[in-house]
Design an enzyme around this catalytic site. Structure first.
Site, PDB file in Angstrom:
ATOM      1  N   GLY A  83       0.797  -1.232   0.000  1.00 14.09           N
ATOM      2  CA  GLY A  83       0.000   0.000   0.000  1.00 14.09           C
ATOM      3  C   GLY A  83       0.825   1.276   0.000  1.00 14.09           C
ATOM      4  CG  ASP A  86       4.769   0.967   5.054  1.00 11.50           C
ATOM      5  OD1 ASP A  86       4.700   0.047   5.889  1.00 11.50           O
ATOM      6  OD2 ASP A  86       5.723   1.761   4.996  1.00 11.50           O
TER       7      ASP A  86
HETATM    8  N1  APR Z   1      -0.931   7.690  -2.122  1.00  7.50           N
HETATM    9  C1  APR Z   1      -2.041   7.944  -1.365  1.00  7.50           C
HETATM   10  N2  APR Z   1      -2.811   6.984  -0.835  1.00  7.50           N
HETATM   11  C2  APR Z   1      -2.468   5.703  -1.103  1.00  7.50           C
HETATM   12  C3  APR Z   1      -1.337   5.346  -1.880  1.00  7.50           C
HETATM   13  C4  APR Z   1      -0.553   6.409  -2.394  1.00  7.50           C
HETATM   14  N3  APR Z   1       0.541   6.189  -3.136  1.00  7.50           N
HETATM   15  N4  APR Z   1      -1.266   3.980  -1.955  1.00  7.50           N
HETATM   16  C5  APR Z   1      -2.319   3.509  -1.263  1.00  7.50           C
HETATM   17  N5  APR Z   1      -3.049   4.540  -0.766  1.00  7.50           N
HETATM   18  C6  APR Z   1      -4.274   4.497   0.034  1.00  7.50           C
HETATM   19  C7  APR Z   1      -5.120   3.262  -0.050  1.00  7.50           C
HETATM   20  O1  APR Z   1      -5.954   3.305  -1.218  1.00  7.50           O
HETATM   21  C8  APR Z   1      -5.938   3.402   1.224  1.00  7.50           C
HETATM   22  O2  APR Z   1      -7.053   4.264   1.000  1.00  7.50           O
HETATM   23  O3  APR Z   1      -3.883   4.560   1.397  1.00  7.50           O
HETATM   24  C9  APR Z   1      -4.970   4.088   2.187  1.00  7.50           C
HETATM   25  C10 APR Z   1      -4.393   3.179   3.270  1.00  7.50           C
HETATM   26  O4  APR Z   1      -4.247   1.877   2.743  1.00  7.50           O
HETATM   27  P1  APR Z   1      -2.964   0.949   3.128  1.00  7.50           P
HETATM   28  O5  APR Z   1      -1.775   1.491   2.476  1.00  7.50           O
HETATM   29  O6  APR Z   1      -3.360  -0.458   2.839  1.00  7.50           O
HETATM   30  O7  APR Z   1      -2.784   1.174   4.694  1.00  7.50           O
HETATM   31  P2  APR Z   1      -3.608   0.584   5.934  1.00  7.50           P
HETATM   32  O8  APR Z   1      -4.990   0.200   5.571  1.00  7.50           O
HETATM   33  O9  APR Z   1      -3.403   1.588   7.033  1.00  7.50           O
HETATM   34  O10 APR Z   1      -2.828  -0.763   6.269  1.00  7.50           O
HETATM   35  C11 APR Z   1      -1.522  -0.642   6.761  1.00  7.50           C
HETATM   36  O11 APR Z   1      -0.610  -2.105   5.119  1.00  7.50           O
HETATM   37  O12 APR Z   1       1.044  -1.577   3.650  1.00  7.50           O
HETATM   38  C12 APR Z   1       0.786  -2.194   4.845  1.00  7.50           C
HETATM   39  O13 APR Z   1       2.807  -1.904   6.099  1.00  7.50           O
HETATM   40  C13 APR Z   1       1.456  -1.502   6.001  1.00  7.50           C
HETATM   41  O14 APR Z   1       0.938  -3.270   7.497  1.00  7.50           O
HETATM   42  C14 APR Z   1       0.583  -1.953   7.124  1.00  7.50           C
HETATM   43  C15 APR Z   1      -0.804  -1.942   6.514  1.00  7.50           C
END
Ligand code: APR
Length: 170
Positions: free
Chosen positions: A33, A35
């Protein structure tokens, strides 16, 4: 105050703000995601730096340099995994925003961009998460006059619409 809070659709890694917020996990050692995207653009030095932080509890936040990102800092926060709403998820998500704003104030940051914390892999219902995000951003903009710009960076138009709906609510 509302013009200091804005909704953008796009990739948070491209924003040249004082800090972008990362939706991390408690290890702070990267993931998928947003991260994964932040670590990809920041480069390997970010992971090296994070290794020295010793992790981060859910609801808390840590600040690092941004290395190859256009932002100046990354504030890593660990959102709650959604387990149905009866396990303190709302309080923990609110705590993520407050912890990020506390670090921003401590470091005199003027512009900050948030992804939709916990709304991806962690499964938080988007409407509930957005209501918390908007409430906490509004409170921070009242409490920290040094803050000039807070961006809710939606990755897609659907999430932006959810944010906009919350912004229009009293
Ligand atoms: N820019 C903005 N928003 C983003 C991007 C980006 N490049 N990539 C993803 N998103 C959005 C997703 O669409 C979602 O709406 O960020 C939001 C959070 O999604 P995740 O990244 O899956 O984060 P989260 O739900 O908090 O889960 C965290 O996921 O990646 C792993 O290491 C992380 O274990 C942790 C978990």
């Amino acid at each position: 105050m509302n013009d200091r809070l804005e909704i953008l659709v796009g990739d948070i890694t491209r924003l040249p703000v004082d800090a972008i917020v990362n939706a991390a996990n408690s290890s702070l050692l990267g993931g998928g995601g947003v991260d994964g995207a932040i670590h990809r653009v920041a480069g390997p030095q970010l992971l090296e730096y994070c290794r020295g932080l010793g992790g981060c509890p859910t609801g808390d936040a840590r600040i690092t340099p941004a290395f190859r990102l256009p932002a100046r800092h990354v504030i890593h926060t660990v959102g709650p995994v959604w387990h149905g709403g009866g396990y303190g998820e709302a309080q923990l998500l609110a705590s993520c925003y407050r912890s990020c704003f506390k670090l921003a104030a401590d470091h005199g940051l003027k512009s900050l961009a948030f992804p939709a914390i916990s709304c991806g892999v962690y499964g938080y219902p988007k409407d509930r998460a957005a209501a918390i995000a908007v409430r906490e951003c509004r409170a921070a903009l009242v409490n920290d006059p040094n803050l000039e710009r807070v961006i809710l960076a939606a990755f897609d138009a659907a999430m932006a619409d959810v944010y906009r709906h919350c912004l229009m609510a009293p």
